[in-house]
Design a protein around this motif. Structure first.
Motif, mmCIF file in Angstrom:
data_model
loop_
_atom_site.group_PDB
_atom_site.id
_atom_site.type_symbol
_atom_site.label_atom_id
_atom_site.label_comp_id
_atom_site.label_asym_id
_atom_site.label_seq_id
_atom_site.Cartn_x
_atom_site.Cartn_y
_atom_site.Cartn_z
ATOM 1 N N GLU A 247 0.854 -1.335 -0.007
ATOM 2 C CA GLU A 247 0.003 -0.016 -0.041
ATOM 3 C C GLU A 247 0.788 1.262 -0.053
ATOM 4 O OE1 GLU A 247 -4.037 -0.592 2.233
ATOM 5 O OE2 GLU A 247 -2.387 -1.012 3.589
ATOM 6 N N LYS A 270 -8.979 -4.256 -16.900
ATOM 7 C CA LYS A 270 -9.104 -4.899 -15.816
ATOM 8 C C LYS A 270 -9.941 -5.893 -15.731
ATOM 9 C CE LYS A 270 -9.208 -4.547 -10.624
ATOM 10 N NZ LYS A 270 -9.325 -3.787 -9.385
ATOM 11 N N ASP A 273 -13.942 -5.732 -14.026
ATOM 12 C CA ASP A 273 -13.879 -4.391 -13.258
ATOM 13 C C ASP A 273 -13.292 -3.399 -14.392
ATOM 14 O OD1 ASP A 273 -14.411 -2.576 -11.319
ATOM 15 O OD2 ASP A 273 -13.055 -3.411 -9.733
ATOM 16 N N PRO A 276 -8.517 1.508 -12.567
ATOM 17 C CA PRO A 276 -8.748 2.898 -11.683
ATOM 18 C C PRO A 276 -8.430 4.188 -12.423
ATOM 19 C CG PRO A 276 -7.128 1.041 -10.768
ATOM 20 C CD PRO A 276 -7.658 0.509 -12.054
ATOM 21 N N ASN A 292 -3.768 0.778 -3.112
ATOM 22 C CA ASN A 292 -4.244 0.351 -2.147
ATOM 23 C C ASN A 292 -5.236 -0.947 -2.401
ATOM 24 O OD1 ASN A 292 -7.333 0.858 -3.037
ATOM 25 N ND2 ASN A 292 -6.456 2.941 -2.968
ATOM 26 N N LYS A 293 -5.519 -1.639 -1.242
ATOM 27 C CA LYS A 293 -6.162 -3.001 -1.605
ATOM 28 C C LYS A 293 -7.317 -2.945 -2.517
ATOM 29 C CE LYS A 293 -4.184 -4.980 2.478
ATOM 30 N NZ LYS A 293 -4.485 -5.767 3.710
ATOM 31 N N SER A 294 -7.998 -1.693 -2.914
ATOM 32 C CA SER A 294 -9.124 -1.813 -3.533
ATOM 33 C C SER A 294 -8.780 -1.994 -5.111
ATOM 34 C CB SER A 294 -9.943 -0.539 -3.681
ATOM 35 O OG SER A 294 -9.274 0.624 -4.248
ATOM 36 N N TYR A 295 -7.361 -1.959 -5.590
ATOM 37 C CA TYR A 295 -6.901 -2.209 -6.716
ATOM 38 C C TYR A 295 -6.612 -3.420 -7.197
ATOM 39 C CZ TYR A 295 -6.319 3.139 -6.555
ATOM 40 O OH TYR A 295 -6.439 4.273 -6.328
ATOM 41 N N ASN A 296 -6.787 -4.427 -6.025
ATOM 42 C CA ASN A 296 -6.473 -5.854 -6.249
ATOM 43 C C ASN A 296 -7.270 -6.241 -7.293
ATOM 44 O OD1 ASN A 296 -4.692 -5.789 -4.224
ATOM 45 N ND2 ASN A 296 -6.053 -6.757 -2.879
ATOM 46 N N GLY A 297 -6.757 -7.145 -8.203
ATOM 47 C CA GLY A 297 -7.382 -7.926 -9.286
ATOM 48 C C GLY A 297 -6.461 -8.451 -10.401
ATOM 49 N N TYR A 317 -1.835 -8.101 -6.105
ATOM 50 C CA TYR A 317 -2.395 -8.208 -4.534
ATOM 51 C C TYR A 317 -1.630 -7.037 -3.936
ATOM 52 C CZ TYR A 317 -3.547 -10.278 -0.202
ATOM 53 O OH TYR A 317 -4.196 -10.260 1.089
#
Length: 401
Positions: A247, A270, A273, A276, A292-297, A317
């Motif tokens: 992060e 992505k 999704d 970003p 940040n973790k919301s970008y995981n994928g 991740y």
């Protein structure tokens, strides 16, 4: 005309000199003597042939050389035939050697070395004229190929004698062709070989070689380079960071795409999704700040050209900002925990084994009462018997667990 007359004159002289021998020779085939030897000659058109008539243990007999029409070329060291292409190379009692320059196809045939004995002895030298083929020509069914497709090529070697043979190579791999041989009116051979094969993207730029084998030429070949088109090959390379993605850090990915023709478009997306909103895409590069973790994928790079499209995936991740800092200590605790677990397990196994051992050896225990007291008349006598009878009585044992 002069050559014919001179040849005829030599023949007439021979008739007068050796009538009986010639008459006998006409009645039966001349016998090749072991004393007279010569060699067959193969010569390329336009070059020089050497004919050698050799005699073993010569007894001063005369040697002469005749052409396929049985005209005398050389009688000893004299040349009755007025063809300046024939020249004397060597003359002795044991050899008559003659050269024939600028050989043409009309010179082909059986030449006769003749030794004047009774009967005359003859040996034969066959002159074979080799005519090399013209430059091989490759023709391709398709100039530009697509991977996985099949193509056909032909190679032609024209006007040779004897017929040429053709081999095929694709890079360092030999291909099997199907030859076809044609004989023309002038006794020349034309050979055509046809080959069929499939291509892959690895064949792009690889030469296909037609190799012509013929006794008159060496290293005679033609080549054609393959042009193979294929859909893109895609690979994602992580430029930054080199390790865990935490992060607050930045992420930079590069999409490498190679194809023929070169990919017209390279897109980032992505999976399941949206990319970003503040991500920056420049050509094949993807740049994301302040992870940040919301970008995981799963992030996918897609490249395409006229032959299709391909993609590669990168799974992001995002770890905590301090992830990985205590990794060595965590490893030590894990090792210690494993050792403790092994020790506890070993102790439990030992207790179980000991318990089973004592359970099997457990028995009745005995007191130290005297055996003689049971038969006493009264209590006093029993005590006396008990105190004095220990030495002669069986030992009593007690066992406690």
């Amino acid at each position: 005309m002069a050559n014919a007359r001179s040849g005829s004159l030599a023949t007439i002289l021979f008739l007068f000199a050796f009538p009986a021998a010639l008459h006998k020779g006409a009645a039966q085939e001349p016998v090749v003597s072991q004393n007279l030897v010569t060699d067959d000659v193969a010569v390329v058109e336009g070059e020089t042939a050497i004919i050698s008539c050799r005699v073993k243990n010569n007894d001063d007999s005369v040697i002469q050389l005749l052409n396929p029409n049985r005209q005398t070329i050389y009688f000893r060291d004299m040349r009755p035939l007025k063809d300046a292409r024939f020249q004397l190379v060597n003359f002795s009692d044991n050899e008559l050697r003659v050269s024939l320059s600028n050989v043409s196809l009309s010179d082909e045939g059986r030449y006769v070395c003749q030794l004047y004995t009774d009967p005359p002895q003859e040996a034969y030298a066959d002159i074979t004229v080799l005519i090399p083929p013209g430059n091989p020509v490759i023709e391709a069914k398709d100039e530009v190929l697509s991977e996985g497709n099949e193509t056909e090529m032909t190679c032609t070697a024209m006007s040779s004698k004897p017929a040429a043979s053709i081999r095929w190579m694709k890079g360092d791999k030999e291909l099997k062709g199907k030859p076809k041989v044609e004989l023309s009116y002038d006794k020349m051979y034309t050979v055509t070989s046809r080959v069929t094969f499939a291509v892959s993207k690895e064949d792009d730029g690889v030469p296909v070689i037609c190799i012509v084998d013929h006794p008159a030429v060496k290293d005679f070949l033609a080549r054609k380079f393959l042009e193979v088109q294929y859909k893109p090959e895609v690979k994602i390379v992580v430029e930054f960071p080199q390790g865990l993605t935490r992060e607050g850090e930045n992420l930079e990915l590069t999409c490498q795409a190679k194809g023929k023709p070169q990919p017209q478009r390279v897109n980032w997306l992505k999976v399941d999704d949206d990319v970003p909103s503040h991500a920056v895409i420049t050509g094949g590069d993807l740049y994301i700040e302040n992870l940040n973790k919301s970008y995981n994928g799963t992030y996918r790079c897609v490249a395409s050209n006229q032959l299709g499209e391909s993609f590669d995936d990168y799974v992001l991740y995002v770890y905590d900002s301090r992830a990985g800092e205590g990794a060595p200590r965590t490893v030590d605790h894990a090792v210690i925990g494993g050792v403790v677990a092994v020790v506890v397990f070993a102790m439990l196994c030992l207790l179980i084994v000991l318990g089973r051992y004592f359970a099997r050896h457990k028995g009745t225990y005995f007191t130290h009462e005297a055996k003689g007291a049971d038969d006493a008349a009264d209590a006093d006598t029993a005590i006396i018997n008990a105190e004095g009878g220990h030495t002669n009585s069986d030992e009593k044992k007690e066992y406690y667990i």
